[in-house]
Scaffold this motif. Structure first.
Motif, short mmCIF file in Angstrom:
data_model
loop_
_atom_site.label_atom_id
_atom_site.label_comp_id
_atom_site.label_asym_id
_atom_site.label_seq_id
_atom_site.Cartn_x
_atom_site.Cartn_y
_atom_site.Cartn_z
N ASP A 1 1.22 8.93 -5.94
CA ASP A 1 2.07 10.12 -6.02
C ASP A 1 3.52 9.68 -6.23
O ASP A 1 4.34 9.72 -5.32
CB ASP A 1 1.92 10.95 -4.74
N ALA A 2 3.79 9.24 -7.45
CA ALA A 2 5.13 8.75 -7.78
C ALA A 2 5.33 8.85 -9.28
O ALA A 2 4.37 9.06 -10.03
CB ALA A 2 5.29 7.29 -7.33
N ASN A 3 6.55 8.69 -9.71
CA ASN A 3 6.87 8.79 -11.14
C ASN A 3 6.42 7.52 -11.86
O ASN A 3 6.27 6.46 -11.24
CB ASN A 3 8.37 9.01 -11.30
N GLU B 1 0.79 -1.22 0.00
CA GLU B 1 0.00 0.00 0.00
C GLU B 1 0.83 1.27 0.00
O GLU B 1 0.36 2.32 -0.45
CB GLU B 1 -0.98 -0.03 1.19
N THR B 2 2.05 1.22 0.53
CA THR B 2 2.89 2.43 0.54
C THR B 2 3.94 2.38 -0.58
O THR B 2 4.78 3.26 -0.66
CB THR B 2 3.61 2.59 1.89
N GLN B 3 3.89 1.35 -1.41
CA GLN B 3 4.91 1.16 -2.45
C GLN B 3 4.28 1.28 -3.83
O GLN B 3 3.47 0.42 -4.20
CB GLN B 3 5.57 -0.22 -2.33
N PRO B 4 4.66 2.28 -4.61
CA PRO B 4 4.02 2.43 -5.92
C PRO B 4 4.10 1.18 -6.78
O PRO B 4 3.10 0.76 -7.38
CB PRO B 4 4.78 3.60 -6.55
#
Lengths: 475, 491
Positions: B305-307, B201-204
């Motif tokens: 919210d990540a590339n 859940e916290t890892q894109p």
């Protein structure tokens, strides 16, 4: 080196299967034959003035060559840190004056070699492993890469583009944000606190600057070499002699690593990131060096008890097993031979238990003073070290690697013997004293990455909060 | 017709492994090796995420955690007192689940009170627990690498001991298999939720991978996350875990590899003595559900919210299909190392990607996916990576791999085969896994050797057969759209 012959309970045949149902009693009654094991000692020689460690192992037709340098990126002038951090990448990918980058790649992959080159803050290294029949190809290639780097401009441009992307992605994962925020808060802009190359440093990537760094890190006076596996000693030494011929001596320009001024706690730093789990790290200066001193060994045992030993440690038992707050929780009491490092505790705790979890972590650290380790706690750490010692000698390359490390760190060849004896001599009183002297639960610097609106309570309940915007993390 | 010529045995197949099968079906693979006096133990159970039934996803993995909680004698101060509390705790846990499953109608106040009560009860049971005693015994005895992992296909447990303490493995492992106790169950369920948050859940990329598999597999349980769906993890009960154990942890579903400084006859005797009295369980049956052929490309986007990143998957057969060796070679030719076709193009020539990898996921037993994972360098996009991947998959159908490319793969297969023999633990892993998955410890060695016999035509044939647009699923990681400013002064 020589290690201990262990040292276990008296010899006996396997214990009878008395009480099948009571496994605990059965385990307690078990006695084991002594483990008779004399780890092989690498032969130490010198080739062209460079210490060389050799250990033959012909069980498989493989060969491993390890080269280590006592110089790293933190020894460079500040302005070259970014170049140094990627100098390993260019050594591996940038070709040699004799071979284009593609030719190096083709050779490595055709012969199925495992090549690894690293430039770390304290030290650097290079290794190659593969089938023993390719001994000369391995050695020729590795030495060529280290002695004659081309730093092909096309590969410099690729490295620059990749580092720019790494920079762009620096805030994507909470673990990266925590690590960088922690480094900034605890070490400022000291080179030991850097782990990412900044855009202005990337702009300074040139083949000449890479070359400047590489020839100062990988040069004969900095090196130790280890060879293990299936080799003919005479032919190997002749080959090494020839490879060292013409390798230029180390040029001046490096420095000693400057001291770090760690901040004083208590201090609470908050970085906002929109995630449902909070990453927490808390700690302070570790104040211990690796040395044959009672304090060092007592600190090792203290860390084992507090948070270094997984499920048997207080930190994981309390934060995970008893509370269910986190999957991972541990401590690390760092130390080096030439300098002090940091003590810290870390956990990832679900957002709605952030403050409760943070307080629990503090409480566990404080428990080392309030509820000092017992003789049984200390014995567990000692038994673990003594009984698991054989795993430090499972392979020839592992044994050689250890000796290279001792040589670089200025430790004696029998350091592991001294280490085991030191650990065995630790008393509960020493553990209590060392923690009282160096661990201060009331002076922790804490960095928190998460989303405060999801926390159980305001962080202000714990202390004054400094907000560090995620874009305010410089590196 | 002349009989097909059998390929010569590989060095791995010639290892002097002794296979010892107990009457209850439990298999021991025993290999004595020279070297330091250590011994590694790896057990694979034919029990994976795919074997879970509806509504209990994550149970295979949660049960794996529970097997470290001890037994009727290890981990307890007073078993009777502990067990007396279990029904009370389970009743409250059931109430939590009942309230939770009301969804929108859940009374959050009541739910919190029930959860607090559950925690309070487990805390009170903890007074009878010796926390992490199994781990403590092993730590004291110098065990290293104590761990376990659960995959879609199987679950494994492993650690290494000094050779003089090998008997300890038999005592403890048989004990937890015969008499497991699901103590501290509900707090461990919370731990698993934290593991899910940490890895997914916290890892894109963790999130992208999970949703990508769910999109690619609509019927087969390969689409289900092994760690479990969050809402289902929170509803798994102690009884669910025990039921899973009863169904799949029969000794006939276990394959143990013991590799190191051992006396084979002693190991055989101990195997019989400690595990021989466990009754056989039900035979493991493969999953009946088959993924229907995909009829059209599927695309998903995951906002985080990540590339950006991209996963491109094509359905391919399981690891024992005759096409599997050619697919493995194709994967190597495409992304195995810096001289591979996609790395050369995307990373070196065009500088479009920071990384490109291929692997076959998420398991081996059933038809799966060949997944390309690409990380673009801005301003290049995931679309640029997709284009290059499709063009290269197309090109290999027209331009066969050269003899040099194939020879490189053969050399890598040979070196990797020898490399795998270097550690006790690594070798034990391979033997145990091969025994559990394929009922034959030699099969993995044969599979590796088969890759060395793949021809250019084989590679071209599988490229043409499987890498079609309609067989494809694409997942991309994108940033969520920025919230639009709320217009003011209007209705």
């Amino acid at each position: 080196m020589r290690a201990l012959l262990v040292l276990t309970a008296a010899a006996a045949a396997a214990a009878p299967l008395a009480a099948q149902q009571d496994t605990r009693a059965q385990v307690q009654a078990m006695q084991y034959a002594p483990l008779r094991f004399q780890p092989p000692s690498p032969k130490r020689l010198s080739v062209a003035g460079v210490p060389v460690f050799l250990l033959a192992d012909r069980a498989l037709p493989t060969l491993s060559i390890q080269i280590r340098s006592k110089r790293g990126v933190a020894h460079l002038p500040d302005s070259l840190w970014g170049v140094g951090w990627q100098a390993d990448n260019l050594l591996r990918t940038g070709g040699t004056t004799r071979l284009a980058p593609d030719s190096v790649d083709r050779l490595i992959e055709f012969y199925a070699l495992q090549v690894n080159i690293f430039t770390d803050n304290d030290e650097s290294g290079a290794s190659v492993g593969g089938l023993a029949r390719y001994r000369d190809q391995m050695l020729d290639l590795l030495f060529d890469m280290l002695k004659n780097p081309r730093n092909d401009s096309s590969r410099v441009r690729i490295t620059a583009a990749q580092q720019e992307e790494t920079w762009r992605r620096r805030n994507d994962q909470p673990g990266n944000v925590l690590g960088r925020a922690w480094a900034q808060v605890l070490r400022g802009d000291h080179p030991l606190g850097r782990s990412i190359v900044m855009p202005e440093e990337i702009a300074g990537f040139t083949p000449a600057r890479f070359r400047w760094v590489q020839e100062r890190i990988f040069c004969p006076q900095n090196l130790v070499i280890g060879v293990s596996g299936d080799y003919d000693e005479r032919a190997l030494l002749a080959k090494l002699e020839s490879l060292f011929r013409g390798w230029t001596a180390c040029a001046p320009g490096l420095r000693e690593i400057p001291p770090v001024a760690f901040p004083q706690g208590p201090k609470l730093v908050y970085v906002e990131k929109d995630v449902n789990q909070t990453s927490i790290r808390m700690g302070h200066a570790g104040s211990i060096k690796v040395a044959n001193t009672p304090d060092y060994f007592a600190a090792q045992v203290a860390d084992f008890i507090l948070g270094g030993s997984g499920f048997t440690s207080r930190m994981l038992s309390r934060v995970r097993s008893d509370s269910g707050f986190a999957y991972s929780a541990f401590t690390q009491w760092g130390s080096e031979t030439d300098r002090e490092d940091l003590f810290f505790a870390q956990a990832q705790i679900r957002a709605e238990k952030t403050v409760a979890g943070l307080k629990l972590m503090q409480e566990v650290i404080a428990s080392m003073a309030k509820d000092p380790p017992t003789a049984q706690d200390v014995k567990l750490a000692q038994d673990n070290e003594i009984n698991s010692f054989v795993f430090r000698f499972e392979s020839a390359s592992q044994i050689v690697g250890q000796q290279l490390g001792y040589a670089l760190d200025g430790l004696p060849a029998n350091w592991f013997d001294l280490y085991l004896r030191g650990i065995q001599a630790v008393t509960p009183a020493q553990v209590r004293d060392v923690t009282a002297k160096y661990l201060h639960a009331d002076k922790l610097v804490t960095v928190i990455v998460g989303k405060s609106s999801g926390f159980d309570k305001p962080l202000a309940e714990i202390g004054e909060v400094t907000v560090l915007p995620v874009d305010g993390i410089k590196r | 017709v002349a009989p097909a010529q059998q390929p010569a045995p590989t060095p791995g197949e010639k290892l002097p492994v002794v296979e010892h099968v107990l009457p209850n079906g439990m298999t021991f693979l025993l290999l004595r090796r020279e070297g330091a006096p250590t011994v590694s133990f790896v057990t694979h159970y034919r029990a994976g995420g795919v074997d879970e039934w509806t509504g209990i996803s994550g149970t295979a993995h949660l049960f794996e955690h529970m097997l470290f909680k001890g037994s009727t004698s290890v981990g307890t101060k007073d078993l009777a007192a502990e067990r007396a509390l279990f029904p009370v705790i389970d009743a409250v846990a059931d109430s939590v689940t009942e309230e939770f499953r009301r969804g929108a109608l859940t009374d959050s106040g009541r739910l919190q009170r029930l959860r607090d009560r559950l925690k309070q009860l487990e805390d009170s049971a903890r007074q009878f627990v010796v926390s992490n005693e199994l781990d403590r015994i092993l730590t004291e005895n110098g065990a290293v690498g104590l761990n376990a992992s659960t995959s879609s296909d199987v679950t494994n447990y492993f650690f290494s001991l000094p050779a003089n303490r090998a008997q300890l493995w038999f005592v403890l492992e048989s004990d937890r298999l015969k008499h497991p106790v699901m103590r501290e169950f509900y707090s461990e369920r919370e731990v698993v939720m934290e593991e899910r948050r940490l890895r997914v859940e916290t890892q894109p990329l963790g999130l992208l991978y999970e949703e990508f598999l769910q999109a690619a597999f609509r019927a087969h349980p390969y689409g289900r996350p092994v760690v479990g769906i969050a809402s289902e993890i929170q509803a798994v009960s102690r009884n669910n875990a025990l039921e899973y154990f009863r169904r799949y942890y029969g000794p006939n579903n276990a394959v143990v590899a013991i590799v190191g400084d051992i006396q084979v006859d002693t190991m055989k005797a101990w195997a019989t003595r400690y595990f021989g009295d466990i009754p056989a369980g039900a035979e493991h049956k493969p999953v009946v559900t088959q993924e229907p052929p995909q009829r059209g490309e599927r695309r998903i986007q995951v906002e985080f919210d990540a590339n950006p990143s991209v996963l491109i998957g094509h359905h391919v057969p399981g690891a024992q299909h005759p096409d599997a060796p050619a697919l493995a070679v194709l994967s190597q030719l495409m992304t195995g190392g810096r001289t591979s076709r996609l790395f050369q193009r995307l990373v070196i020539r065009d500088r479009v990607a920071a990384a490109i990898n291929a692997s076959q996921q998420p398991g081996q037993l059933y038809p799966r996916l060949m997944v390309f994972n690409g990380v673009p360098i801005a301003p290049n996009t995931t679309a640029d990576i997709e284009k290059a991947v499709y063009e290269e998959l197309d090109r290999i159908q027209r331009e066969p791999p050269t003899e040099a490319e194939l020879q490189k793969v053969r050399n890598q297969v040979e070196a990797a085969g020898i490399q795998r023999l270097t550690s006790n633990l690594g070798l034990a892993f391979q033997l145990s896994s091969s025994g559990a998955l394929w009922h034959d410890w030699k099969q993995t060695f044969r599979d590796q050797a088969a890759q060395g016999r793949v021809t250019a035509a084989d590679v071209q044939r599988v490229a043409k057969l499987y890498f079609t647009p309609s067989n494809r699923t694409v997942g991309t990681l994108v940033r969520p759209p920025k919230p639009q400013p709320t217009p003011t002064g209007t209705n």
